[in-house]
Design an enzyme around this catalytic site. Structure first.
Site, PDB file in Angstrom:
ATOM      1  N   VAL A  38       0.933  -1.145  -0.036  1.00  0.00           N
ATOM      2  CA  VAL A  38      -0.009   0.020   0.074  1.00  0.00           C
ATOM      3  C   VAL A  38       0.925   1.472  -0.016  1.00  0.00           C
ATOM      4  O   VAL A  38       1.703   1.370   0.925  1.00  0.00           O
ATOM      5  CB  VAL A  38      -1.025   0.068   1.354  1.00  0.00           C
ATOM      6  CG1 VAL A  38      -1.892   1.390   1.347  1.00  0.00           C
ATOM      7  CG2 VAL A  38      -1.852  -1.173   1.399  1.00  0.00           C
TER       8      VAL A  38
ATOM      9  N   ASN B 208       9.239  -6.713  10.455  1.00  0.00           N
ATOM     10  CA  ASN B 208       8.295  -5.759  10.182  1.00  0.00           C
ATOM     11  C   ASN B 208       6.886  -5.934  11.126  1.00  0.00           C
ATOM     12  O   ASN B 208       6.048  -6.234  10.877  1.00  0.00           O
ATOM     13  CB  ASN B 208       7.482  -6.266   8.772  1.00  0.00           C
ATOM     14  CG  ASN B 208       6.751  -5.296   8.162  1.00  0.00           C
ATOM     15  OD1 ASN B 208       6.179  -4.122   8.692  1.00  0.00           O
ATOM     16  ND2 ASN B 208       6.362  -5.671   6.877  1.00  0.00           N
TER      17      ASN B 208
ATOM     18  N   TYR C  82      -1.663  -7.988  11.150  1.00  0.00           N
ATOM     19  CA  TYR C  82      -2.021  -9.208  10.941  1.00  0.00           C
ATOM     20  C   TYR C  82      -2.782 -10.048  12.207  1.00  0.00           C
ATOM     21  O   TYR C  82      -3.532 -10.760  11.843  1.00  0.00           O
ATOM     22  CB  TYR C  82      -1.089 -10.216  10.459  1.00  0.00           C
ATOM     23  CG  TYR C  82      -0.396  -9.608   9.171  1.00  0.00           C
ATOM     24  CD1 TYR C  82      -1.296  -8.800   8.122  1.00  0.00           C
ATOM     25  CD2 TYR C  82       0.841  -9.826   8.674  1.00  0.00           C
ATOM     26  CE1 TYR C  82      -0.573  -8.317   7.086  1.00  0.00           C
ATOM     27  CE2 TYR C  82       1.626  -9.301   7.522  1.00  0.00           C
ATOM     28  CZ  TYR C  82       0.587  -8.561   6.658  1.00  0.00           C
ATOM     29  OH  TYR C  82       1.340  -8.000   5.440  1.00  0.00           O
TER      30      TYR C  82
END
Length: 153
Positions: A78, A115, A122
Site C-alpha cells: 500500500v 516488520n 495481521y
C-alpha cells in the site's frame, strides 16, 4: 461510511504503477537490488478502475493437510501515504473472496520478522496465526536451481 477506494484486478495500464510498487516494497524490505521484475514480465488481468494505490499478488497452491487448494499471498503493498486508511484490509477482503469463491482451505503469506507494524495488523485486525515452527527455505538463481539436479542423472 463508504471507502474512498475500491479493489479490482489489475489492468495493462497499471503495469508502471505495479513496477513502482514492487520497487518501493523492495526498498522497504531492504532488498532494493533484488527487485528485477520488468514490464514484459507483468501480465495483469483486464479490468477498469482508478489510479492504483496498492496491490496484492497471489497464486493458488495446494495443501496436503487440508486436501484443498489455498491462496498464497506473495506480496501486499500500500502506498505509504495511504496506509492506515483501510486499504490493506480491503485488499485482504478481496483476497478472502477469491479464496472462498475457489473453495480454498486457507490463505498463507510470509512477513519479515522486523516488520512489526504489519505483524501487529495481521494478528489484531486479521486474527492471523504466526507459524513460528516453520523456517523459510530458498534456492535462488539458475546456478542454485541447477545445484538441485542429481549429478549423473
Amino acid at each position: 461510511m463508504s471507502a474512498a477506494f475500491t479493489t479490482r484486478p489489475a489492468q495493462p495500464g497499471d503495469i508502471p504503477a505495479i513496477l513502482h510498487f514492487i520497487k518501493e516494497l523492495a526498498i522497504y524490505e531492504k532488498e532494493e537490488d533484488k527487485a528485477q521484475a520488468t514490464h514484459a514480465q507483468i501480465t495483469p488481468q483486464s479490468a477498469t478502475g482508478k489510479t492504483p494505490i496498492g496491490f496484492a499478488l497471489y497464486f493458488f497452491n495446494f495443501s496436503t493437510w487440508t486436501g484443498k487448494k489455498g491462496v498464497y499471498l506473495e506480496d501486499l503493498y500500500v502506498t505509504p501515504a495511504l496506509r492506515n486508511l483501510g486499504v490493506g484490509r480491503a485488499l485482504f477482503t478481496a483476497l478472502a473472496k477469491v479464496a472462498l469463491d475457489n473453495d480454498c482451505g486457507r490463505v498463507d503469506w510470509s512477513v519479515l520478522k522486523w516488520n512489526t507494524p504489519s505483524i501487529g495488523f495481521y494478528e489484531s485486525a486479521l486474527k492471523a496465526t504466526r507459524m513460528e515452527e516453520w523456517v523459510g527455505m530458498r534456492v535462488e538463481g539458475r546456478e542454485g536451481i541447477e545445484g538441485l539436479l542429481l549429478k549423473n542423472a
